[in-house]
Design an enzyme around this catalytic site. Structure first.
Site, PDB file in Angstrom:
ATOM      1  CG  HIS A  49      -1.877  -0.774   1.383  1.00  0.00           C
ATOM      2  ND1 HIS A  49      -2.728  -0.778   0.712  1.00  0.00           N
ATOM      3  CD2 HIS A  49      -2.470  -1.506   1.786  1.00  0.00           C
ATOM      4  CE1 HIS A  49      -3.743  -1.977   0.294  1.00  0.00           C
ATOM      5  NE2 HIS A  49      -3.419  -3.134   1.280  1.00  0.00           N
ATOM      6  CD  GLU A 154      -4.466  -9.029   3.832  1.00  0.00           C
ATOM      7  OE1 GLU A 154      -4.921  -8.070   4.663  1.00  0.00           O
ATOM      8  OE2 GLU A 154      -3.880  -9.000   2.515  1.00  0.00           O
ATOM      9  CG  ASP A 180      -7.499  -5.590   2.366  1.00  0.00           C
ATOM     10  OD1 ASP A 180      -8.026  -6.607   1.702  1.00  0.00           O
ATOM     11  OD2 ASP A 180      -6.195  -5.703   3.552  1.00  0.00           O
TER      12      ASP A 180
END
Length: 252
Positions: A49, A154, A180
């Site tokens: 990210h 996730e 997530d």
């Protein structure tokens, strides 16, 4: 004086130590150094990210090395080339997101390890091979003894398969991605959602049965105190934003 022969992060994880780390994104060179000066046990640089530019990534790893601070890299879900470059640059391991099955976990291990366990391309002229000074046998042995692989779970199916994922040879720990996981369940409350807590507990129980540790992302020392055995990973963005908000609204 800095320990010139520190115990590898992999060995400390396997030994059951309570380790404290910080999650940060590029560019954050001073934060890497501050984490080392403050006494954290490791840092995770997030290239999933955040920017994944390999030159500044290596510079951040070098800054950490100056303080004896191990670095793990969170790569993208399917980025074996970044796994190779991160480890060549001197990272001690990788965190691989969106691992839903034992087969995916085996692929992650293969990206990070040399043959015969894996398929990582071999070279000793990188930082990890001391620029060619390490012999082939020495470098192979060092990599096998120090390389950490942590899959991120996730989704509900990943949490349900936690036991199988943790049983994969070469998997060192498990990390649940609560944001997530929450979104995958159609929820918006993150780690606070009861369903997310329940799925996370599945992973915690699987980790206990496997004898492998958890890595738990937290936003505060209170959350860290309640985390399961293993490593605690402070999300430094949340920590800094909370601190800045507090500074911007001082008591009158």
């Amino acid at each position: 004086m800095k320990d010139t022969n520190p115990v590898p992060l992999k060995e400390r994880l396997a030994g059951g130590e309570r380790l404290l780390g910080g999650l940060l994104r590029l560019p954050a060179g001073p934060l890497v150094e501050m984490a080392g000066v403050a006494g954290l046990d490791f840092v995770v640089i997030d290239c999933e990210h955040g920017p994944a530019d390999v030159v500044p990534l290596q510079q951040h790893i070098q800054a950490a090395a100056a303080h004896g601070l191990p670095v793990l890299i969170r790569v993208g879900a399917e980025e074996p080339s970044l796994v190779l470059r991160a480890l060549d640059a001197g990272a001690q391991g990788v965190i691989v997101p969106h691992v839903d099955s034992a087969d995916h976990a085996r692929r992650a291990v293969a990206w990070a390890h040399y043959p015969p366990r894996g398929e990582r391309g071999f070279a000793t002229y990188s930082r990890s091979g001391r620029f060619g000074e390490a012999g082939i046998a020495e470098h192979l042995a060092h990599a096998a003894a120090t390389t950490v692989v942590v899959p991120m779970l996730e989704t509900p199916q990943a949490c349900a398969a936690a036991g199988e994922i943790l049983a994969v040879s070469g998997v060192d720990a498990a990390l649940v991605g609560p944001a997530d996981l929450s979104v995958a369940m159609g929820l918006t409350g993150g780690a606070a959602e009861p369903q997310v807590r329940g799925a996370t507990q599945q992973v915690v129980e699987a980790a206990k049965r496997s004898g492998k540790p958890m890595v738990t992302i937290v936003n505060s020392t209170q959350q860290a105190a309640a985390a399961p055995p293993g490593a605690v990973l402070y999300n430094l963005t949340h920590v800094l934003m909370r601190t800045l908000r507090a500074l911007s609204t001082p008591e009158r």
